[in-house]
Design an enzyme around this catalytic site. Structure first.
Site, PDB file in Angstrom:
ATOM      1  CB  SER A   1      -0.885   0.026   1.243  1.00 55.97           C
ATOM      2  OG  SER A   1      -1.653   1.220   1.279  1.00 55.97           O
TER       3      SER A   1
ATOM      4  CE1 TYR B   1      -4.352  -2.209   4.837  1.00 57.64           C
ATOM      5  CE2 TYR B   1      -3.253  -0.123   4.399  1.00 57.64           C
ATOM      6  CZ  TYR B   1      -3.931  -1.242   3.941  1.00 57.64           C
ATOM      7  OH  TYR B   1      -4.167  -1.390   2.582  1.00 57.64           O
TER       8      TYR B   1
HETATM    9  N1  LIG Z   1      -8.695  -0.125  -1.666  1.00 58.72           N
HETATM   10  C1  LIG Z   1      -7.630   0.622  -1.427  1.00 58.72           C
HETATM   11  O1  LIG Z   1      -7.708   1.875  -1.385  1.00 58.72           O
HETATM   12  C2  LIG Z   1      -6.277  -0.028  -1.221  1.00 58.72           C
HETATM   13  C3  LIG Z   1      -5.126   0.785  -1.270  1.00 58.72           C
HETATM   14  C4  LIG Z   1      -3.893   0.205  -1.097  1.00 58.72           C
HETATM   15  C5  LIG Z   1      -3.775  -1.168  -0.890  1.00 58.72           C
HETATM   16  N2  LIG Z   1      -4.911  -1.939  -0.841  1.00 58.72           N
HETATM   17  C6  LIG Z   1      -4.739  -3.385  -0.618  1.00 58.72           C
HETATM   18  O2  LIG Z   1      -5.329  -4.080  -1.690  1.00 58.72           O
HETATM   19  C7  LIG Z   1      -5.639  -5.411  -1.275  1.00 58.72           C
HETATM   20  C8  LIG Z   1      -7.038  -5.764  -1.744  1.00 58.72           C
HETATM   21  O3  LIG Z   1      -7.983  -4.943  -1.066  1.00 58.72           O
HETATM   22  P1  LIG Z   1      -9.236  -4.317  -1.792  1.00 58.72           P
HETATM   23  O4  LIG Z   1      -9.027  -2.868  -1.864  1.00 58.72           O
HETATM   24  O5  LIG Z   1      -9.537  -5.053  -3.028  1.00 58.72           O
HETATM   25  O6  LIG Z   1     -10.356  -4.543  -0.664  1.00 58.72           O
HETATM   26  P2  LIG Z   1     -11.530  -5.566  -0.524  1.00 58.72           P
HETATM   27  O7  LIG Z   1     -12.466  -5.452  -1.654  1.00 58.72           O
HETATM   28  O8  LIG Z   1     -12.030  -5.360   0.855  1.00 58.72           O
HETATM   29  O9  LIG Z   1     -10.816  -6.996  -0.633  1.00 58.72           O
HETATM   30  C9  LIG Z   1     -10.124  -7.591   0.429  1.00 58.72           C
HETATM   31  C10 LIG Z   1     -10.042  -9.068   0.111  1.00 58.72           C
HETATM   32  O10 LIG Z   1      -9.252  -9.720   1.123  1.00 58.72           O
HETATM   33  C11 LIG Z   1      -9.969 -10.857   1.578  1.00 58.72           C
HETATM   34  N3  LIG Z   1      -9.653 -11.130   2.974  1.00 58.72           N
HETATM   35  C12 LIG Z   1      -9.602 -10.242   3.999  1.00 58.72           C
HETATM   36  N4  LIG Z   1      -9.339 -10.893   5.148  1.00 58.72           N
HETATM   37  C13 LIG Z   1      -9.207 -12.208   4.835  1.00 58.72           C
HETATM   38  C14 LIG Z   1      -8.962 -13.383   5.586  1.00 58.72           C
HETATM   39  N5  LIG Z   1      -8.763 -13.352   6.916  1.00 58.72           N
HETATM   40  N6  LIG Z   1      -8.912 -14.576   4.956  1.00 58.72           N
HETATM   41  C15 LIG Z   1      -9.123 -14.629   3.603  1.00 58.72           C
HETATM   42  N7  LIG Z   1      -9.347 -13.548   2.838  1.00 58.72           N
HETATM   43  C16 LIG Z   1      -9.412 -12.355   3.458  1.00 58.72           C
HETATM   44  C17 LIG Z   1     -11.439 -10.516   1.392  1.00 58.72           C
HETATM   45  O11 LIG Z   1     -12.190 -11.695   1.232  1.00 58.72           O
HETATM   46  P3  LIG Z   1     -13.259 -12.284   2.278  1.00 58.72           P
HETATM   47  O12 LIG Z   1     -13.821 -11.130   3.057  1.00 58.72           O
HETATM   48  O13 LIG Z   1     -14.252 -12.967   1.417  1.00 58.72           O
HETATM   49  O14 LIG Z   1     -12.467 -13.244   3.121  1.00 58.72           O
HETATM   50  C18 LIG Z   1     -11.395  -9.741   0.085  1.00 58.72           C
HETATM   51  O15 LIG Z   1     -11.466 -10.623  -0.997  1.00 58.72           O
HETATM   52  C19 LIG Z   1      -5.471  -5.418   0.250  1.00 58.72           C
HETATM   53  O16 LIG Z   1      -4.252  -6.046   0.584  1.00 58.72           O
HETATM   54  C20 LIG Z   1      -5.421  -3.955   0.605  1.00 58.72           C
HETATM   55  O17 LIG Z   1      -4.703  -3.730   1.787  1.00 58.72           O
HETATM   56  C21 LIG Z   1      -6.144  -1.403  -1.013  1.00 58.72           C
END
Ligand SMILES: NC(=O)c1ccc[n+]([C@@H]2O[C@H](COP(=O)([O-])OP(=O)(O)OC[C@H]3O[C@@H](n4cnc5c(N)ncnc54)[C@H](OP(=O)(O)O)[C@@H]3O)[C@@H](O)[C@H]2O)c1
Length: 250
Positions: A142, A156
């Site tokens: 991130s 985080y």
């Molecule tokens: N959105 C942003 O602004 C942003 C910015 C920088 C980095 N990121 C990173 O991008 C990545 C993807 O996030 P996203 O933005 O796409 O958010 P998201 O839509 O909330 O996706 C998060 C994913 O992680 C899975 N997950 C979370 N906890 C888990 C667990 N204990 N076991 C298995 N799966 C788990 C969730 O699946 P289930 O709930 O079905 O388990 C979901 O598929 C993350 O690493 C996040 O930190 C996001």
């Protein structure tokens, strides 16, 4: 079709960046192994991919469980004959609080989900890739904890900064084995993780040089590139796809 014939694990595939990556990688010819806890969403996505002529299997589980991490590699090997790539992307923000108010449970949950689970996954993936003599791993980091310190996100930020160290060490250890390891650092991205409140989204957008947040597909495309042979000389890198938030200040 830059991922033609490659078998790739995608964690966090049930929504957001992981879901977009699943669709993109499958379109680019990859066999995809999907992980997340919400099994129904995963199964629906796998069916969508297969109905469109792709190859996908869903393995529901908690990424903090080492046995689940192992089962993803086993599924790749038993269904598709091996493993070529992994997008270790699952992540959680946890309860936001100033560090002085942060409780140990939140700290452990966030670190376990974002960092320890990535280690579990990588450990099993590397063994399978060594059998192949090649492979590529991408961790989703991130901008938080690397280029910007956002109040309330101590756990985080620590977890995401930790992924960069893990990436560098793994790249150094595995270069001779033909395995590349990189971190992808997205900027604000329109997913379940980002706020649904328009005012908050506008505030996040204003942190970026592009004055907007990313669509999940824009991040997935960079992950696909890093996992493909087009990125054959990139390893140990932390690649920003951050809309310029790391260089922007009013
Ligand atoms: N959105 C942003 O602004 C942003 C910015 C920088 C980095 N990121 C990173 O991008 C990545 C993807 O996030 P996203 O933005 O796409 O958010 P998201 O839509 O909330 O996706 C998060 C994913 O992680 C899975 N997950 C979370 N906890 C888990 C667990 N204990 N076991 C298995 N799966 C788990 C969730 O699946 P289930 O709930 O079905 O388990 C979901 O598929 C993350 O690493 C996040 O930190 C996001």
């Amino acid at each position: 079709m830059r991922l033609q014939g490659k078998t790739i694990i995608i964690t966090g595939a049930s929504s957001g960046i992981g879901k977009a990556a699943t669709r993109l990688f499958a379109k680019d010819g990859a066999n995809v192994v999907l992980s997340a806890r919400r099994g129904e969403l995963l199964a629906k996505l796998a069916t969508e991919i297969c109905d469109a002529g792709g190859q996908a299997i869903a393995v529901a589980g908690d990424i903090r469980d080492d046995d689940h991490a192992a089962s993803l590699v086993e599924a790749a090997e038993s269904t598709f004959g091996g493993l070529d790539g992994a997008f270790n992307n699952a992540g959680a923000v946890g309860t936001m609080a100033a560090v002085a108010d942060l409780d140990a449970l939140t700290w452990d949950t966030v670190l376990d989900t974002n960092l320890k689970a990535a280690f579990f996954c990588a450990k099993h993936q590397v063994k399978a890739m060594m059998e192949r003599g090649s492979g590529a791993i991408v961790f989703t980091g991130s901008f938080v904890g690397v280029t910007i310190g956002l109040p309330g996100m101590g756990a985080y930020a620590a977890s995401k900064a930790g992924l960069i160290g893990l990436t560098q060490v793994m790249a150094a250890e595995l270069g001779r084995s033909g395995i590349r390891v990189n971190a992808l650092l997205p900027g604000g991205t329109r997913t379940e993780m980002a706020s649904s409140d328009p005012g908050t989204l506008d505030a996040i957008a204003s942190m970026h040089a592009l004055q907007r947040i990313a669509e999940p597909e824009e991040i997935a495309r960079v992950a696909g590139f890093l996992l493909s042979d087009e990125a054959s000389f990139i390893t140990g890198a932390s690649i920003c796809a951050d809309g310029g938030n790391s260089i922007f200040k009013l």
